[in-house]
Enzyme design. Structure first.
Site, short mmCIF file in Angstrom:
data_model
loop_
_atom_site.label_atom_id
_atom_site.label_comp_id
_atom_site.label_asym_id
_atom_site.label_seq_id
_atom_site.Cartn_x
_atom_site.Cartn_y
_atom_site.Cartn_z
CG ASP A 122 -0.20 -0.10 2.53
OD1 ASP A 122 1.05 -0.08 2.53
OD2 ASP A 122 -0.86 -0.20 3.58
NE ARG A 180 17.80 1.05 -1.49
CZ ARG A 180 17.07 1.02 -0.39
NH1 ARG A 180 17.05 -0.08 0.33
NH2 ARG A 180 16.37 2.05 0.00
CG ASP A 249 16.45 -5.48 -0.47
OD1 ASP A 249 16.92 -6.59 -0.22
OD2 ASP A 249 15.38 -5.07 0.01
CG ASN A 250 17.10 -4.13 3.55
OD1 ASN A 250 16.56 -3.21 2.92
ND2 ASN A 250 16.42 -5.13 4.06
P1 AMP Z 1 12.15 -4.10 3.31
O1 AMP Z 1 12.13 -5.54 3.69
O2 AMP Z 1 11.47 -3.25 4.32
O3 AMP Z 1 13.50 -3.60 2.98
O4 AMP Z 1 11.28 -4.00 1.97
C1 AMP Z 1 11.54 -4.81 0.88
C2 AMP Z 1 10.76 -4.36 -0.34
O5 AMP Z 1 9.34 -4.37 -0.09
C3 AMP Z 1 11.08 -2.96 -0.83
O6 AMP Z 1 11.05 -2.97 -2.23
C4 AMP Z 1 9.96 -2.14 -0.26
O7 AMP Z 1 9.73 -0.97 -1.00
C5 AMP Z 1 8.79 -3.09 -0.36
N1 AMP Z 1 7.74 -2.77 0.62
C6 AMP Z 1 7.74 -3.01 1.95
N2 AMP Z 1 6.61 -2.57 2.53
C7 AMP Z 1 5.86 -2.02 1.56
C8 AMP Z 1 4.57 -1.38 1.52
N3 AMP Z 1 3.83 -1.20 2.63
N4 AMP Z 1 4.11 -0.95 0.32
C9 AMP Z 1 4.83 -1.13 -0.80
N5 AMP Z 1 6.04 -1.70 -0.83
C10 AMP Z 1 6.57 -2.16 0.32
MG MG Z 2 14.73 -2.21 2.69
#
Ligand code: AMP
Ligand code: MG
Length: 477
Positions: A122, A180, A249-250
């Site tokens: 979202d 990243r 990606d982190n």
């Molecule tokens: P993260 O694990 O937090 O680093 O997120 C991994 C991926 O999921 C990234 O591409 C984020 O942009 C995507 N993502 C995480 N939460 C959301 C969200 N609520 N809406 C859209 N994309 C999300």
């Molecule tokens: Mg991330």
């Protein structure tokens, strides 16, 4: 009220179109300020009072003059599996602020609405993760750890659904950049050598300007990023920090800690400790973090190969560099842990001395932070149910530090009294959800000076009680 002036210079948005999608934040119902980080605003040359007076800017309801909002493209290995398209799904890079001293910082919103990279998400964030990232990233900065920072937090007046209805919020994040390992992987996966070459030059210019004229730029960048990552993970280890989601990606090529999702700190020392609910295999357990970093660097190297000429020769050069990781990491780890036990000189027996302490801490489930802090104050033995395990070690240790110049002072500025304890962070979030931000403010204030003795913070320095202990954390963004 004049709108805050922000000196934007948006170099990332001047890169080729396929680096991002131009995307304005999606306005929210009712922006309301939670906090502006005044010292950080000052560092950036921004007027904190003007920012605080303009919450619409902090939720993306209004875009500051000079911004060029984009959602950045990136890929990434998540728990070992490759996703060729991730990207900013709930974040937007507003632009880059050039501070009065010339330093350049990304200004980004997290939770600012859907983007072309949102997939099924979202694009929003709820209050809990926003405040956790605010508190923990600022605490890491105060501990001297390279990290992204929190400039502001605001609520949206909207409900976000995460299993149950939650209050929505937006974090304003500041970073050296958001490039990243996964950004390189995005272009490598598309065999887009032109973009990779542009990203390589851009990254060097922005983060490693000394390498501009290096004869083998990609290999030089690889070695430099390896050095920063090895030192960063050693810092985490020295604080008992478990990042929890070390996907490529982190991992920021700047060497900053990024993505405070399911992160947590050790209480009882245990190398196998895992908090994240989704890390079922323990891939990112405390003790696996150096290995995970090296694995990610291997992926970074693979992404650089296409711009390095002859493939086999490139792989050989990168492999030789990657093989230095254990040495670079171990040296930094030992330097940090020596300091933690008050040692500024070098003796061949030091590694074993540190490791023996850790082994005994593990056996006794001794609190990581309190034990090390307790070395300077005489309180360490109390962390052991059977103090004999500690006292046996402490005899050798006292012999070793006898000739040290100033062990106590070294330990006091190396071992924090205060970390963002998991249960305190959870309690802070629970209070904020019902409108009480006092714990949030108190934590921020106390954690800004983690090495100082601060009267009235005894509860923050205490280990979680059995009924308070956080055993599992969630990405839950
Ligand atoms: P993260 O694990 O937090 O680093 O997120 C991994 C991926 O999921 C990234 O591409 C984020 O942009 C995507 N993502 C995480 N939460 C959301 C969200 N609520 N809406 C859209 N994309 C999300
Ligand atoms: Mg991330």
């Amino acid at each position: 009220m004049t709108a805050p002036r922000i000196a934007f210079d948006n170099s990332y948005a001047r890169l080729p179109d396929r680096f991002f999608a131009r995307q304005e934040p999606v306005p929210v119902a009712a922006p309301r300020l939670i906090a502006v980080n005044a010292p950080l605003a000052q560092r950036l040359g921004l007027d904190a009072a003007a920012l605080a007076a303009d919450p619409a800017l902090l939720t993306g309801n209004r875009v500051a003059e000079g911004a060029s909002p984009v959602a950045q493209a990136y890929a990434g290995h998540q728990f070992g599996g490759f996703s060729p398209s991730l990207g900013d799904g709930r974040a937007i890079l507003l632009g880059e602020v050039v501070a009065p001293d010339g330093a350049r910082f990304d200004l980004a919103l997290k939770g600012s609405g859907p983007t072309p990279f949102s997939r099924r998400g979202d694009g929003r964030a709820w209050l809990g993760p926003v405040l956790r990232e605010y508190v923990v990233s600022e605490a890491m900065a105060a501990l001297g750890v390279p990290t992204t920072r929190a400039l502001a937090a605001a609520t949206t007046g909207e409900t976000v659904w995460r299993e149950r209805p939650r209050p929505g919020a937006v974090l304003t994040r500041v970073a050296a950049s958001h490039i990243r390992v996964g950004t390189f992987q995005y272009f490598a996966a598309r065999d887009d050598r032109e973009a990779l070459a542009a990203l390589l030059d851009y990254t060097i210019a922005r983060h490693y300007p000394d390498l501009t004229d290096a004869p083998d730029k990609a290999a030089a960048l690889f070695a430099a990023v390896l050095g920063r990552q090895a030192r960063l993970v050693a810092r985490w280890m020295s604080l008992g920090f478990v990042h929890g989601v070390m996907n490529t990606d982190n991992m920021a090529v700047s060497g900053e800690t990024i993505d405070y999702g399911p992160c947590a700190y050790l209480e009882g020392y245990d190398p196998a400790k895992v908090f994240s609910s989704i890390d079922t295999g323990g891939r990112y357990a405390y003790g696996n973090q150096p290995r995970a970093a090296a694995w990610n660097l291997g992926q970074f190297g693979s992404a650089l190969v296409p711009v390095m000429g002859d493939e086999q020769a490139a792989v050989d050069r990168l492999t030789a560099i990657l093989q230095t990781f254990p040495e670079v990491y171990e040296a930094e780890w030992l330097r940090l842990f020596r300091a933690k036990i008050g040692i500024a000189t070098e003796d061949p027996g030091d590694r074993e001395l540190v490791e023996t302490l850790l082994t005994r801490m593990h056996a006794a489930d001794a609190d990581f932070t309190r034990t090390f802090r307790g070395l300077a104050t005489g309180a360490a033995a109390a962390e052991f149910a059977d103090p004999k395990g500690f006292e046996d070690w402490a005899r050798d240790w006292r012999d070793r530090i006898r000739a040290e110049p100033a062990p106590e002072a070294l330990m006091r500025r190396t071992n924090p009294a205060l970390i963002a304890r998991n249960h305190q962070v959870e309690a802070m979030i629970e209070a904020a959800v019902v409108g009480d931000y006092a714990p949030f403010e108190r934590l921020n204030r106390a954690l800004a000076s983690p090495f100082d003795v601060q009267p009235g913070t005894g509860d923050l320095a205490a280990r979680a009680g059995a009924d308070e202990e956080v055993t599992q954390t969630f990405c839950g963004t």
